[in-house]
Scaffold this active site. Structure first.
Site, PDB file in Angstrom:
ATOM      1  N   LYS A   3       0.838  -1.200   0.000  1.00 42.56           N
ATOM      2  CA  LYS A   3       0.000   0.000   0.000  1.00 42.56           C
ATOM      3  C   LYS A   3       0.872   1.249   0.000  1.00 42.56           C
ATOM      4  CE  LYS A   3      -3.987  -1.606   2.660  1.00 42.56           C
ATOM      5  NZ  LYS A   3      -4.774  -1.299   3.876  1.00 42.56           N
ATOM      6  N   ILE A   4       0.557   2.134  -0.936  1.00 41.41           N
ATOM      7  CA  ILE A   4       1.223   3.435  -1.009  1.00 41.41           C
ATOM      8  C   ILE A   4       0.136   4.496  -0.988  1.00 41.41           C
ATOM      9  CG2 ILE A   4       2.627   4.987  -2.415  1.00 41.41           C
ATOM     10  CD1 ILE A   4       4.100   2.579  -3.504  1.00 41.41           C
TER      11      ILE A   4
END
Length: 169
Positions: free
Chosen positions: A61-62
């Site tokens: 996740k970014i």
């Protein structure tokens, strides 16, 4: 401990991933929230997590901050599978789509294993708007509860269809 938990979840969902030809069965692990405004740190963390947990059903996740969008572009260009989070607007979603496409263009070779999802934040928006509607207290305001966050979804989907249905301009 987190790595052990993620690896266990990845193993549990790996048959789903394999049986769906990589369409389903993913597990997401986020980069540290403290990196949200640090493009290079976010990218380094995404690389490290993919290196340490070398499983095809891992999404890192970014967050879709301005710096995160640049990290997303680079990560996709390196064929890392990404779950983009914290998208709160159609404009930012457009930025994320552009970063994804630019990353694919920059990548070389087989792109079939590159997967990504972009997640609009629904619950946080609804929580905030619903509190404000409750404070107004009118029947009209109360009738709108639970609708604010999902309202952009059809618009976002229309933008997605437009972006992927024709030549890149």
């Amino acid at each position: 401990v987190v790595i052990d938990d993620i690896e266990a979840a990845l193993a549990l969902l790996r048959p789903v991933h394999d049986e769906s030809d990589g369409v389903d069965g993913y597990v997401s692990l986020e980069v540290a929230p403290s990196l949200a405004r640090d493009r290079d740190g976010t990218l380094a963390s995404a690389r490290d997590l993919h290196r340490r947990i070398a499983e095809p059903n891992l999404f890192v996740k970014i967050p879709a901050t301005a710096e995160g969008v640049e990290a997303i572009r680079a990560a996709i260009g390196e064929k890392l599978s990404i779950n983009v989070t914290l998208i709160f607007s159609i404009d930012r979603y457009e930025d994320v789509m552009e970063a994804y496409i630019a990353g694919l263009v920059a990548a070389e070779g087989d792109l079939s294993a590159v997967r990504s999802v972009a997640s609009f934040f629904v619950s946080r928006v609804d929580t905030e708007v619903d509190q404000r509607l409750d404070a107004l207290g009118t029947p009209e305001a109360l009738a709108l509860a639970g609708q604010a966050a999902v309202a952009p979804a059809p618009v976002a989907y229309a933008h997605f269809l437009r972006r992927v249905s024709g030549p890149r301009v």
